[in-house]
Motif scaffolding. Sequence first.
Motif, PDB file in Angstrom:
ATOM      1  N   CYS A  81       0.874  -1.152  -0.094  1.00 37.49           N
ATOM      2  CA  CYS A  81      -0.070  -0.106  -0.099  1.00 37.49           C
ATOM      3  C   CYS A  81       0.711   1.253   0.001  1.00 37.49           C
ATOM      4  O   CYS A  81       0.443   1.976  -0.923  1.00 37.49           O
ATOM      5  N   LEU A  85       0.656   3.786  -2.828  1.00 40.08           N
ATOM      6  CA  LEU A  85       0.160   5.135  -2.713  1.00 40.08           C
ATOM      7  C   LEU A  85       1.271   6.349  -3.130  1.00 40.08           C
ATOM      8  O   LEU A  85       1.073   7.434  -3.671  1.00 40.08           O
ATOM      9  N   PHE A 106      -8.609   6.005  -1.993  1.00 41.51           N
ATOM     10  CA  PHE A 106      -7.952   4.946  -1.426  1.00 41.51           C
ATOM     11  C   PHE A 106      -8.863   4.163  -0.708  1.00 41.51           C
ATOM     12  O   PHE A 106      -9.431   4.880   0.467  1.00 41.51           O
ATOM     13  N   LEU A 123      -2.944   9.256   5.531  1.00 45.47           N
ATOM     14  CA  LEU A 123      -2.956   9.832   3.809  1.00 45.47           C
ATOM     15  C   LEU A 123      -2.361  11.068   3.850  1.00 45.47           C
ATOM     16  O   LEU A 123      -1.795  11.733   2.936  1.00 45.47           O
ATOM     17  N   PHE A 126       0.783  11.174   1.797  1.00 45.45           N
ATOM     18  CA  PHE A 126       0.683  11.199   0.223  1.00 45.45           C
ATOM     19  C   PHE A 126      -0.030  12.342  -0.134  1.00 45.45           C
ATOM     20  O   PHE A 126      -0.213  13.244   0.481  1.00 45.45           O
ATOM     21  N   ILE A 130      -5.780  12.456  -2.444  1.00 43.10           N
ATOM     22  CA  ILE A 130      -6.433  11.279  -2.505  1.00 43.10           C
ATOM     23  C   ILE A 130      -7.281  11.171  -1.611  1.00 43.10           C
ATOM     24  O   ILE A 130      -7.079  11.704  -0.179  1.00 43.10           O
TER      25      ILE A 130
END
Length: 198
Positions: A81, A85, A106, A123, A126, A130
């Motif tokens: 993951c 990502l 996601f 998150l 990232f 997202i």
Amino acid sequence: MLPRTRAPVVALAAAVLGLIGLLGLSLWLGLKPLLQDQHLPVIIGGPFSLTNHRGERITEKTFLGKPTLYFFGFTHCPEVCPTSLMEMTGLLKELGPDANRINAVFVSLDPERDTKTLIATYLESFDSRIVGATGSAEEIADIARKFRVYYRKVEEGENYTIDHTATIYVMDREGGLAALIDYKEDQASALRKIKRLL
Ligand code: NI
């Protein structure tokens, strides 16, 4: 023996029947492989109802109108993951201003541990565009089934992990599957799949 006068008629009838039979057979032999190859279309995607990482209700309709990338995983995932990502983050960066013309989602496959708050924190590492999504075990099972996502809990206890599909689904504006991006797929190839839809 047939009377002489009827013999040509019978011969002609037999020839015609034979011809029809041959035509039928060849037609059948020609069609047979086609019929056997005729798979039912696999439909990927469809209606779902989940909660995003801000606690808002989201459905498939939330993302219609823009091409959308969907990735399924879990925040405790040690490698797949975070790698995917990071790649998704890289794709959004490479797209530049076009990144605002797509959605990236996601979806957690670990509703037991992945609360919206945990996903929101996760998150932060990232691209901020997202969208995180979670839901009840039933809601997650439902979307996973519709996207043909495989996931299975492995190991017992609280440190369990989850085996899961690591494909990025590229859906078009109408929510239909347009392409799949493989785990660790070459970035240029992945970008082409997305740009085709812009
Ligand atoms: Ni993972």
